[in-house]
Design an enzyme around this catalytic site. Structure first.
Site, mmCIF file in Angstrom:
data_model
loop_
_atom_site.group_PDB
_atom_site.id
_atom_site.type_symbol
_atom_site.label_atom_id
_atom_site.label_comp_id
_atom_site.label_asym_id
_atom_site.label_seq_id
_atom_site.Cartn_x
_atom_site.Cartn_y
_atom_site.Cartn_z
ATOM 1 N N ASP A 52 0.840 -1.200 0.000
ATOM 2 C CA ASP A 52 0.000 0.000 0.000
ATOM 3 C C ASP A 52 0.871 1.245 0.000
ATOM 4 O OD1 ASP A 52 -2.948 1.156 0.881
ATOM 5 O OD2 ASP A 52 -1.298 2.305 1.775
ATOM 6 N N TYR A 57 3.080 9.728 -0.489
ATOM 7 C CA TYR A 57 4.198 9.109 0.212
ATOM 8 C C TYR A 57 5.530 9.331 -0.508
ATOM 9 C CZ TYR A 57 0.424 6.419 2.486
ATOM 10 O OH TYR A 57 -0.709 6.027 3.153
ATOM 11 N N LYS A 82 -3.057 6.001 -4.076
ATOM 12 C CA LYS A 82 -4.136 6.931 -3.748
ATOM 13 C C LYS A 82 -3.925 8.283 -4.420
ATOM 14 C CE LYS A 82 -3.698 4.880 0.839
ATOM 15 N NZ LYS A 82 -2.283 4.476 0.689
ATOM 16 N N HIS A 115 -7.794 9.710 -1.227
ATOM 17 C CA HIS A 115 -7.014 9.683 0.010
ATOM 18 C C HIS A 115 -7.746 10.321 1.195
ATOM 19 C CE1 HIS A 115 -2.525 9.325 1.268
ATOM 20 N NE2 HIS A 115 -3.314 9.043 2.281
#
Length: 278
Positions: A52, A57, A82, A115
């Site tokens: 994930d 990120y 996301k 998200h």
């Protein structure tokens, strides 16, 4: 709900028939480059099949490299990413998806999530996800950090229900009403930050860990799984990645589960979906 748990090959079947591993690796705040690549490589070697990540990120490229280097057939892996808040909206979400797909080096994404429920935008964002799903660019779509009222907005506006809702979920924030609502709607609940960002020094959890000869983290992850919640603990440490997967050789009793259920304090370690600024 009775969940039969066997091991890392266990899957939850989403309402569209897609099979999603019940335990995966999260890579929130894992640095791009060698750190994320090593974590993903280790997880895949251990037997994890779900990774994930997210645009926010900043490590999709590293995740993609580790996937390609793993030697595991693509159809055996389940990759989630996301759309970030600043990219929300219909056209911008479609562009953001293409950028994520390119960074990951994948033709098809297994699960694409909204998200956060950005006010005034999340419906148009979800409309873009519905198109991506219908076009076959994603195998499943869903949301993250959505409360019941956000989900109701989606259910009223669209034909395709979210397959997944990924939220902060752990014994101090058990979100029972949300979990039950998702169960009734056939939406798979998924836990982020299941290990409470390391705040596991809770006496009751420690008691159960001692009782079962397990770590506090393993007890909490087992609690997630027995509640039917998909869980994606984050770690960059090989020992912990292995430990987090070692939760299939014991079972929490009904009394154990009730003890953990009783720890809820509505305590968030992350942001409140109804009051966040990103």
């Amino acid at each position: 709900m009775t969940i039969q748990l066997q091991g890392l090959t266990d899957v939850a079947v989403l309402h569209n028939g897609v099979r999603m591993p019940r335990l995966g690796l999260g890579v929130f705040k894992v640095k791009e480059g060698e750190e994320v690549e090593q974590a993903v490589r280790t997880a895949i070697e251990v037997g994890y099949r779900s990774i994930d990540t997210a645009k926010a990120y900043n490590n999709e490229e590293g995740v993609g490299r580790a996937i390609q280097d793993s030697g595991v057939p693509r159809d055996e892996l389940f990759i989630t990413t996301k759309v970030w808040n600043s990219d929300q909206g219909y056209d911008s979400t479609l562009r953001a998806f293409e950028a994520s797909r390119e960074r990951l080096g994948l033709d098809v994404i297994d699960l694409y999530l909204v998200h956060w429920p950005v006010k005034g935008k999340y419906l148009e964002t979800y409309r873009a996800l519905e198109r991506l799903y219908r076009d076959g660019a994603v195998r499943a779509i869903g949301v993250s950090n959505f409360q019941i009222h956000h989900l109701k907005d989606i259910l009223e506006a669209f034909e395709i229900k979210p397959m997944v809702n990924q939220v902060e979920y752990h014994p101090l924030l058990s979100q029972v009403e949300l979990r039950q609502f998702c169960e009734r709607q056939g939406i798979q609940l998924e836990a982020w930050s299941p290990l409470m960002q390391g705040n596991l020094d809770v006496p009751e959890i420690g008691q159960l860990a001692a009782k079962h000869g397990k770590t506090a983290a393993q007890v909490v992850l087992r609690w997630d799984l027995q509640h039917g919640v998909v869980t994606i603990p984050k770690s960059t440490n090989e020992k912990r990645i292995r430990e987090n997967a070692d939760v299939f050789d014991f079972e929490l009793s009904a009394e154990d589960m009730a003890l953990l259920d009783g720890l809820n304090r509505n305590r968030r370690f992350g942001s409140d979906p109804d009051n966040f600024n990103f």
